[in-house]
Every structure is written in C-alpha cells, then in structure tokens.
Scaffold this motif. Sequence first.
Motif, PDB file in Angstrom:
ATOM      1  N   SER A  78      -7.180   7.872  -6.581  1.00 11.35           N
ATOM      2  CA  SER A  78      -8.227   8.865  -6.307  1.00 11.35           C
ATOM      3  C   SER A  78      -9.403   8.619  -7.248  1.00 11.35           C
ATOM      4  N   PRO A  79     -10.274   7.644  -6.948  1.00 13.17           N
ATOM      5  CA  PRO A  79     -11.363   7.267  -7.862  1.00 13.17           C
ATOM      6  C   PRO A  79     -12.342   8.410  -8.162  1.00 13.17           C
ATOM      7  N   GLN A  80     -12.503   9.361  -7.239  1.00 12.71           N
ATOM      8  CA  GLN A  80     -13.473  10.428  -7.425  1.00 12.71           C
ATOM      9  C   GLN A  80     -12.953  11.575  -8.283  1.00 12.71           C
ATOM     10  N   SER A  81     -11.684  11.514  -8.656  1.00 14.61           N
ATOM     11  CA  SER A  81     -11.089  12.609  -9.421  1.00 14.61           C
ATOM     12  C   SER A  81     -11.564  12.594 -10.876  1.00 14.61           C
ATOM     13  N   SER A  82     -11.600  13.791 -11.482  1.00 17.94           N
ATOM     14  CA  SER A  82     -12.043  13.924 -12.867  1.00 17.94           C
ATOM     15  C   SER A  82     -11.441  15.190 -13.465  1.00 17.94           C
ATOM     16  N   VAL A  83     -10.861  15.053 -14.668  1.00 15.75           N
ATOM     17  CA  VAL A  83     -10.218  16.178 -15.352  1.00 15.75           C
ATOM     18  C   VAL A  83     -10.533  16.068 -16.837  1.00 15.75           C
ATOM     19  N   ALA A  84     -10.680  17.219 -17.510  1.00 19.34           N
ATOM     20  CA  ALA A  84     -10.891  17.245 -18.954  1.00 19.34           C
ATOM     21  C   ALA A  84      -9.726  17.976 -19.613  1.00 19.34           C
ATOM     22  N   ALA A  85      -9.121  17.320 -20.638  1.00 17.19           N
ATOM     23  CA  ALA A  85      -8.033  17.932 -21.400  1.00 17.19           C
ATOM     24  C   ALA A  85      -8.536  18.248 -22.805  1.00 17.19           C
ATOM     25  N   PHE A  86      -8.144  19.408 -23.331  1.00 16.37           N
ATOM     26  CA  PHE A  86      -8.538  19.825 -24.675  1.00 16.37           C
ATOM     27  C   PHE A  86      -7.269  19.978 -25.515  1.00 16.37           C
TER      28      PHE A  86
END
Length: 292
Positions: A198-206
């Motif tokens: 899924s190249p368009q996926s994006s997630v931010a982890a803190f």
Amino acid sequence: MNIQAYIESGILEEYVLGTVSPQEKQEVECMSHIYPEIKEELLRTESALEEYALKHQTPPPASLKESLFAKMNFDSVQEIDDTNTDEQTESTHFEAGPVTNMRPVTQEEPRVIDNVFNSVETKVVTPFWARLAVAASVLLAIFAGWSATEMSKVKKDNEEMASKMGTLEKGFSYAQSLASLYRNPEYKTVHLAGLEKSPQSSVAAFWHTATNQVLLDVQNLPKPPSGKQYQLWSIVNGKPVDNGMIDQEFSGRVLKMKNTKPGAVAFAITLEKEGGNPTPTMEEMYVMGKVV
C-alpha cells in the motif's frame, strides 16, 4: 464527572430551546452553578442561538394583513328605525240639550292598520368592534401557526449547527493533541511509510522513551476488509513485539496502543485476522518506519 461528555450530549441546546423536562431543567441549572465550564458553554449556546435567530429571522409577508382583511365582509351598520304607529285621536263634543243635562260625549275615530298580515323583519346588527375582534383572533391564529413553523425551522437549523460545532470541536481537539505530541521532546516521532502492499499509506507513531508508551496517528490506511484488523508491531532486539490491535474507527483520532519495550528500533503495521496474531504476517505488512 465527564464534563465534556455532558456538554456534547446536547442537553444544553435543548435547555436553551425550552424542550427539556422540569427535572432536566433543574439538573442543567444545578450543573451550571457547580461547573464553570458548563455555565460558560450554556451562555455561549444561548448567545449563538440568539445571534442565529436574529440573523435568519423571517418577517411575516407584507401582504398577509391585507389579504386577510380582504376576505372578510364588513357591512355598514344599519340601524333599525322604529315605525311610529298612528296616534289614536279622540274627538270630544257636547250634545245639545239642557245645561243641566250637558255631558261630554267621547267618540273614537276608526284606526286604519296597514300591513297587518306582514311580519316585521328585524335585522341583528353585529357591532364593528366584535367583527374587529374576530378578525384579530384569526390573524393571531395565522401568525401563531406561522411562528410555530419558523420556530421548528430554527430548532432544526440549531441542531444542525450544534452537530457541526461538535464536529469542529472534535477536529480542533484532535489537531491540538497532534501539535502537542510533535512539540513534546519526550516523544520520538516515527514516520511509517507505505510499502509495496500500500504505497499511499502513511502513519505516525509517537514513542515516549521514558515510559515506553506508544500513541498512533493513522493518516492514511485502506479500510480493512470484513474479518480483518490492523496490528501494530515494534522491533526490539531483532524480534517483533505486539503493540496491540488498531481500532477499526481510526480516522481523526490519536490511538493509545500497548507499551513497547526499551530499545525499539522500528515500528510496522500488518493486516491480520480480527483479534490479532502472536506473530506478524510479513506478506500483509502495509507500513514500516525506523526510529531515528
């Protein structure tokens, strides 16, 4: 008490509109005296509703009064004249005779009565003020119906406005939370980029390195198919550590995940069966990011 949940329940808007029960009214007034936040929100809601009503008020059509009076027939008042009957005339004369025997003689003249068989028709005249009162009552009823319709529209518009305000408040709270996390030096921000799956996926982890708490902001992930659920992993000492299942309603929310272990070097998300797996399915890995 969860003050924010009480405010978002909609009871303050119903209180302002006067649609609450006496018990609910007493409850709102009591809560507004106890909690300044509720009192402030109540005043703000009253002000917003008043401003909205003034802005969108619709005056009655100018032709309403004229059309109403045009349909009513105001006849001129006719007075009934009493017909005077002919006065009876009596003639008095004295018959001739001796003075001692003189006496007055009264003779009735015959009276002629016209239209003896004609019935007298009496017309009841309604006073003008009574007709005016009826007209005013009809006008008031029409205006009351019109006002009720307009008030119903205002209430509906107010409910829509309250819903939009709630959405805006949630969006603002979400943006504030993200900004706070990005500015907090105690958190390491890890960007998880989309992989071939899924190249368009994006997630931010803190990742809070002192407590190992992990928070997640899903910026873009495809909706999981039925029976499937996303699972977060951290890589510690070359082994995957389960950080919990991602809520199906993940958009526009900062998600609290399971704590990781010290020394995490990367984070990744895979698509697993609903409820999760003890080990990640590498072929179903959607995003991954290294800790910098």
